[in-house]
Design a protein around this motif. Structure first.
Motif, PDB file in Angstrom:
ATOM      1  N   ASP A 120      39.139  39.320  38.405  1.00 18.69           N
ATOM      2  CA  ASP A 120      39.841  38.058  38.642  1.00 18.69           C
ATOM      3  C   ASP A 120      40.686  37.603  37.446  1.00 18.69           C
ATOM      4  OD1 ASP A 120      40.618  36.030  40.327  1.00 18.69           O
ATOM      5  OD2 ASP A 120      38.940  34.737  39.805  1.00 18.69           O
ATOM      6  N   TYR A 121      40.120  37.598  36.256  1.00 16.11           N
ATOM      7  CA  TYR A 121      40.847  37.144  35.072  1.00 16.11           C
ATOM      8  C   TYR A 121      40.884  38.216  33.989  1.00 16.11           C
ATOM      9  CZ  TYR A 121      40.876  32.596  37.256  1.00 16.11           C
ATOM     10  OH  TYR A 121      41.095  31.552  38.137  1.00 16.11           O
ATOM     11  N   THR A 122      40.917  39.482  34.399  1.00 16.74           N
ATOM     12  CA  THR A 122      40.974  40.604  33.458  1.00 16.74           C
ATOM     13  C   THR A 122      42.099  41.556  33.881  1.00 16.74           C
ATOM     14  OG1 THR A 122      38.590  40.445  33.083  1.00 16.74           O
ATOM     15  CG2 THR A 122      39.677  42.462  32.354  1.00 16.74           C
ATOM     16  N   VAL A 123      43.096  41.662  33.008  1.00 14.31           N
ATOM     17  CA  VAL A 123      44.254  42.523  33.245  1.00 14.31           C
ATOM     18  C   VAL A 123      43.870  43.981  33.023  1.00 14.31           C
ATOM     19  CG1 VAL A 123      46.473  43.167  32.171  1.00 14.31           C
ATOM     20  CG2 VAL A 123      45.967  40.773  32.661  1.00 14.31           C
ATOM     21  N   ASP A 124      44.529  44.865  33.719  1.00 15.89           N
ATOM     22  CA  ASP A 124      44.404  46.306  33.464  1.00 15.89           C
ATOM     23  C   ASP A 124      45.189  46.572  32.174  1.00 15.89           C
ATOM     24  OD1 ASP A 124      44.403  49.053  33.382  1.00 15.89           O
ATOM     25  OD2 ASP A 124      44.985  49.322  35.476  1.00 15.89           O
TER      26      ASP A 124
END
Length: 116
Positions: free
Chosen positions: A97-101
């Motif tokens: 949800d709030y973690t970018v690749d």
């Protein structure tokens, strides 16, 4: 750090952040390393927390600065989900949800030195 040194450091941070390409992200630590402050991630965070008090004459893409894990730790400084929404509009993909690749979208400020 004296206020003059802090101000100079903050301005250097903002110069780097302004150059993060659209659709890319970087970390507080990567910016600190580029500026020659190996353990300065927290200082970069302080700079980012204070950037609104500087009249830069342009909008800083602060939404592109994340922690080393790709987490949107600065989202509390944006209204609602603005940080996430801006990244998604730029094509940045999320693993959670709030973690970018971050591996896919990471931009290393050292690229600035290589182009110079």
């Amino acid at each position: 750090m004296s206020s003059d040194k802090a101000s100079d450091f903050y301005e250097r941070v903002y110069e780097v952040v302004a150059r993060i390409p659209q659709g890319k992200v970087t970390s507080y630590g990567a910016i600190a390393r580029y500026l020659g402050v190996e353990s300065g991630a927290r200082m970069v965070g302080y700079a980012m927390n204070n950037y609104r008090s500087y009249d830069l004459g342009y909008e800083l893409p602060a939404h592109r600065v994340l922690n080393r894990l790709g987490q949107l730790t600065g989202r509390a400084h944006f209204e609602g989900d603005t940080m996430k929404e801006r990244l998604q509009q730029e094509g940045v993909q999320f693993k959670e949800d709030y973690t970018v690749d971050i591996e896919r979208h990471f931009w290393n400020p050292m690229e600035l030195s290589e182009k110079a």
